[in-house]
Design an enzyme around this catalytic site. Structure first.
Site, mmCIF file in Angstrom:
data_model
loop_
_atom_site.group_PDB
_atom_site.id
_atom_site.type_symbol
_atom_site.label_atom_id
_atom_site.label_comp_id
_atom_site.label_asym_id
_atom_site.label_seq_id
_atom_site.Cartn_x
_atom_site.Cartn_y
_atom_site.Cartn_z
ATOM 1 N N ASP A 122 14.456 0.505 -17.065
ATOM 2 C CA ASP A 122 13.092 0.848 -17.454
ATOM 3 C C ASP A 122 13.039 1.171 -18.942
ATOM 4 O OD1 ASP A 122 12.709 0.603 -14.818
ATOM 5 O OD2 ASP A 122 11.995 2.658 -14.450
ATOM 6 N N ASP A 162 10.683 -0.502 -21.756
ATOM 7 C CA ASP A 162 9.744 0.257 -22.590
ATOM 8 C C ASP A 162 9.968 0.000 -24.073
ATOM 9 O OD1 ASP A 162 8.498 1.251 -20.434
ATOM 10 O OD2 ASP A 162 9.511 3.199 -20.432
ATOM 11 N N LYS A 202 -2.243 -8.650 8.155
ATOM 12 C CA LYS A 202 -3.554 -8.338 7.600
ATOM 13 C C LYS A 202 -3.406 -7.050 6.804
ATOM 14 C CE LYS A 202 -8.405 -8.291 8.946
ATOM 15 N NZ LYS A 202 -8.877 -7.003 8.438
ATOM 16 N N CYS A 228 -39.460 11.457 19.698
ATOM 17 C CA CYS A 228 -38.834 11.130 18.421
ATOM 18 C C CYS A 228 -38.473 12.425 17.687
ATOM 19 C CB CYS A 228 -39.792 10.309 17.560
ATOM 20 S SG CYS A 228 -39.154 9.999 15.908
HETATM 21 P P1 AMP Z 1 -12.765 -8.048 7.896
HETATM 22 O O1 AMP Z 1 -13.127 -7.366 6.622
HETATM 23 O O2 AMP Z 1 -12.302 -7.135 8.985
HETATM 24 O O3 AMP Z 1 -13.738 -9.076 8.327
HETATM 25 O O4 AMP Z 1 -11.443 -8.849 7.583
HETATM 26 C C1 AMP Z 1 -11.455 -9.821 6.578
HETATM 27 C C2 AMP Z 1 -10.638 -9.335 5.439
HETATM 28 O O5 AMP Z 1 -9.274 -9.226 5.772
HETATM 29 C C3 AMP Z 1 -10.643 -10.300 4.319
HETATM 30 O O6 AMP Z 1 -11.781 -10.169 3.535
HETATM 31 C C4 AMP Z 1 -9.426 -9.875 3.560
HETATM 32 O O7 AMP Z 1 -9.792 -8.920 2.606
HETATM 33 C C5 AMP Z 1 -8.558 -9.169 4.570
HETATM 34 N N1 AMP Z 1 -7.218 -9.713 4.717
HETATM 35 C C6 AMP Z 1 -6.097 -8.969 4.710
HETATM 36 N N2 AMP Z 1 -5.007 -9.720 4.858
HETATM 37 C C7 AMP Z 1 -5.418 -10.999 4.958
HETATM 38 C C8 AMP Z 1 -4.736 -12.248 5.119
HETATM 39 N N3 AMP Z 1 -3.405 -12.337 5.226
HETATM 40 N N4 AMP Z 1 -5.500 -13.364 5.175
HETATM 41 C C9 AMP Z 1 -6.846 -13.296 5.090
HETATM 42 N N5 AMP Z 1 -7.538 -12.145 4.934
HETATM 43 C C10 AMP Z 1 -6.837 -10.997 4.871
HETATM 44 ZN ZN ZN Z 2 -40.906 8.803 15.071
#
Ligand code: AMP
Ligand code: ZN
Length: 667
Positions: A31, A35, A112, A402
């Site tokens: 590092d 730097d 995901k 309501c």
């Molecule tokens: P959702 O927001 O639940 O509809 O999920 C869609 C979002 O998942 C996308 O907009 C991405 O931001 C996210 N995402 C995370 N990992 C992935 C991946 N490997 N491929 C595609 N989308 C992903």
């Molecule tokens: Zn009302």
């Protein structure tokens, strides 16, 4: 070596070390050495500002202050993903896919990542722009902040395309998140709730030097662009990695849903060892050609599916049930909970949906309940712990009036929701309707927010959205916290909204069940509001995708004299109540009543072809059936589609035939 050459060489060297350290995780210098080199480059650049480069590694330390992030329209829309939770869901998805594409289908499985989605645009190998997802159509330009994230390459390596977008997720790994929280704790500050929100919050910090201090990471998963010379999703991940992006290695190709499930099961537990948060697996059709054939629904690609890991569950006490009134008068019961930690956030409230839901689960105040957090932001109650029910508990009695205006609630036959019918007098509904009208997807009025709307209504300045157009600076100045400048912005914002196209105005009117897509369909079909007002339920249901529920709601809305009066006033103020002339010019009814299926590779982009069909009154079908009038066959179309079309007697035409078909009728 000249100074300029020295500067360039140093930049390249630092860029390489950066890549080794932050992307590959295999640093080759200390590092300290890094730097030193960076400081050297900094001093050379300072002495020779003529050689500055916005993508020099020195700019990673930040220092630019952004007051307002500019809104940018995405080159390609950023879609959401459909969710699945079981083997059956995935099997159903596969069945749908196989109806629409020819040949074998294989999938890529990726994790995901749970962060903030981001679209990066590169031109000639340099980072041009970084835009947040926003509403999917447009987002905020956060380039200066994203540049400070060390794993985002500012310059690419290898045989990258001239121009492309790449999508990914900005995440805050657990380590960094915990460290940030330790510091906050030491300072006696409130702790950050979870890495995802902290990551997306970081991107909107005004001072990029602050962003640079945050240990953010950027994981990429999708390349979009034209003529990229890539055939499969897995190949695109490999390519992106070669060009210098950080693409997690935990992705694989599967040849069946069973293989996909193996991947899911493995990562369901193994993910806890990963340095960052994940909430599922994203399964994508591997062949990009098949992806293109499958296309998109209004919200998500048909070629991808998120498989959500089972949500975490906790139990807590339900303190009280309260009731909210929406802009259409719909009542939503809300569970107020004893605060509890769940999947990294403190949960205090949960949605109870409606009276049936409460009755079905027999949810009562004072109960110990199980709360689960799925993909949605608002957690839900899934069951009551009956063993812990207090002795003196009694069943929940749903409100009959309501909570805002005390009008007796109504519930239509067959509907789950209770409604407050007092549309004209219920303050929450009045405010809600106007808030909907000014919202981003409707009139998108700059300089006016939801709270100000409430103030305007409460102080008696407006009762409906047409009143907005009569507001003067003098009217609004006396409002709380309103200065001359903001009053002017408000009035100008309202006046500017007369440019907003008809379909968005129609959506903004807030007719029950008329969402964005329905508003577009109606606008396109009827061209102006007067024709919609004149339409009967029977006529409305003949419009594609308009069902009886929507049709009745539309008719009921315009049957009200108050609403027609408001429309007359909007017309007077110049609000767009018909489709603009140039839109009309490109639209005909030539193909009305005919369904087309489009398959293969064409000279014109496939989307343009589909748009032409729709603009001329035709319908684009996704798979061949007896209802299909024409199969527009391109190059490299699969043999099974051809066979099916022949079998069903569907007319097969070429791209040229199609174009001619349009021309003939136009003349
Ligand atoms: P959702 O927001 O639940 O509809 O999920 C869609 C979002 O998942 C996308 O907009 C991405 O931001 C996210 N995402 C995370 N990992 C992935 C991946 N490997 N491929 C595609 N989308 C992903
Ligand atoms: Zn009302």
């Amino acid at each position: 070596m000249t100074i300029q050459q020295q500067i360039i060489a140093l930049r390249e060297e630092l860029q390489e070390h950066n890549h080794k350290y932050y992307v590959l995780d295999t640093p080759s210098i200390s590092d300290f050495e890094f730097d030193q080199k960076l400081k050297h480059l900094q001093s050379l650049e300072q002495a020779h500002p003529e050689y500055d480069d916005p993508n020099s590694p020195t700019h990673r330390v930040g220092g630019t202050v952004t007051k307002n992030f500019e809104t940018v329209v995405h080159n390609h829309r950023m879609y959401s993903l459909d969710n699945s939770y079981s083997k059956e869901d995935l099997n159903d998805w596969e069945t749908r896919i196989k109806k629409m594409v020819d040949g074998a289908v294989s999938y890529t499985c990726e994790l995901k990542y749970d962060g903030a989605s981001m679209s990066l645009t590169y031109e000639n190998g340099e980072l041009l722009r970084a835009v947040t997802r926003g509403d999917g159509f447009q987002g905020d330009d956060v380039t200066t902040n994203v540049k400070t994230i060390k794993s985002v390459p500012l310059k690419l390596k290898g045989d990258y395309p001239v121009r492309f977008d790449i999508r990914g997720e900005i995440v805050l790994p657990w380590d960094g998140f915990n460290k940030m929280n330790e510091e906050r704790e030491a300072l006696g500050l409130e702790l950050y709730r979870n890495p995802r929100n902290t990551a997306s919050g970081s991107l909107k910090l005004q001072d990029s030097a602050e962003v640079a201090k945050r240990p953010l990471d950027c994981l990429l998963y999708n390349i979009t662009g034209t003529n990229l010379g890539i055939q499969t999703q897995i190949e695109s991940l490999e390519k992106a990695r070669e060009w210098g992006f950080k693409v997690p290695v935990e992705s694989t190709v599967c040849h069946s849903i069973d293989e996909v499930l193996e991947f899911v099961n493995h990562w369901d537990t193994a993910r806890h060892e990963l340095p960052y948060e994940t909430d599922g697996v994203v399964v994508k059709v591997n062949s990009l050609r098949q992806q293109e054939e499958l296309g998109y629904t209004a919200k998500a690609p048909r070629w991808a599916m998120a498989y959500k890991f089972k949500a975490e569950q906790v139990s807590t006490r339900l303190r009280e049930i309260t009731y909210q009134v929406g802009r259409t008068g719909a009542i939503t019961p809300v569970a107020n909970l004893e605060p509890v930690e769940l999947a990294g956030t403190t949960v205090k409230r949960a949605s109870l949906h409606n009276a049936d839901q409460i009755a079905k689960l027999d949810i009562r105040e004072g109960d110990e309940v199980f709360v689960e957090k799925g993909g949605e932001i608002i957690p839900k109650i899934i069951a009551v712990d009956l063993a812990k029910r207090p002795q003196d508990s009694s069943p929940t009695v749903y409100i009959s009036q309501c909570p805002e205006c005390e009008t007796a609630l109504v519930r239509k036959e067959g509907e789950a929701q209770h409604y407050c019918p007092n549309e004209e007098g219920c303050p929450t509904q009045i405010i809600g309707r106007i808030q909907h009208f000014i919202s981003r997807k409707a009139m998108d009025i700059e300089g006016l927010g939801g709270e100000t709307v409430a103030l305007l209504v409460q102080s008696g300045l407006i009762y409906n959205y047409a009143d907005l157009y009569t507001l003067t600076v003098g009217d609004v100045l006396p409002l709380e916290r309103m200065a001359q400048k903001s009053a002017e912005n408000l009035v100008n914002g309202v006046q500017a909204s007369v440019q907003i196209p008809f379909e968005r105005v129609l959506f903004g009117l807030g007719i029950r069940y008329v969402g964005e897509t329905v508003a577009k369909k109606l606008a396109k079909h009827y061209k102006n509001v007067d024709s919609i007002i004149a339409a009967s339920v029977e006529e409305l249901v003949t419009v594609d995708e308009i069902g009886i529920k929507i049709a009745e709601s539309v008719v009921a809305f315009f049957a009200k004299a108050e609403n027609r009066e408001i429309l007359e006033r909007l017309k007077l103020y110049g609000v767009q109540l018909e489709i603009s002339a140039d839109k009309l010019a490109n639209q005909t009814d030539t193909l009305a009543g005919k369904t087309f299926v489009v398959s293969g590779v064409f000279e014109m982009p496939r989307n343009e072809l589909k748009k032409l069909i729709e603009d001329n009154g035709g319908k684009v079908g996704s798979s061949i059936s007896s209802k299909t009038a024409f199969l527009v066959a391109g190059d490299k179309m699969g043999p099974s589609k051809l066979a099916k079309a022949e079998k069903l007697g569907v007319k097969i035409i070429s791209e040229q035939d199609f174009v001619q078909m349009l021309d003939n009728d136009v003349e």
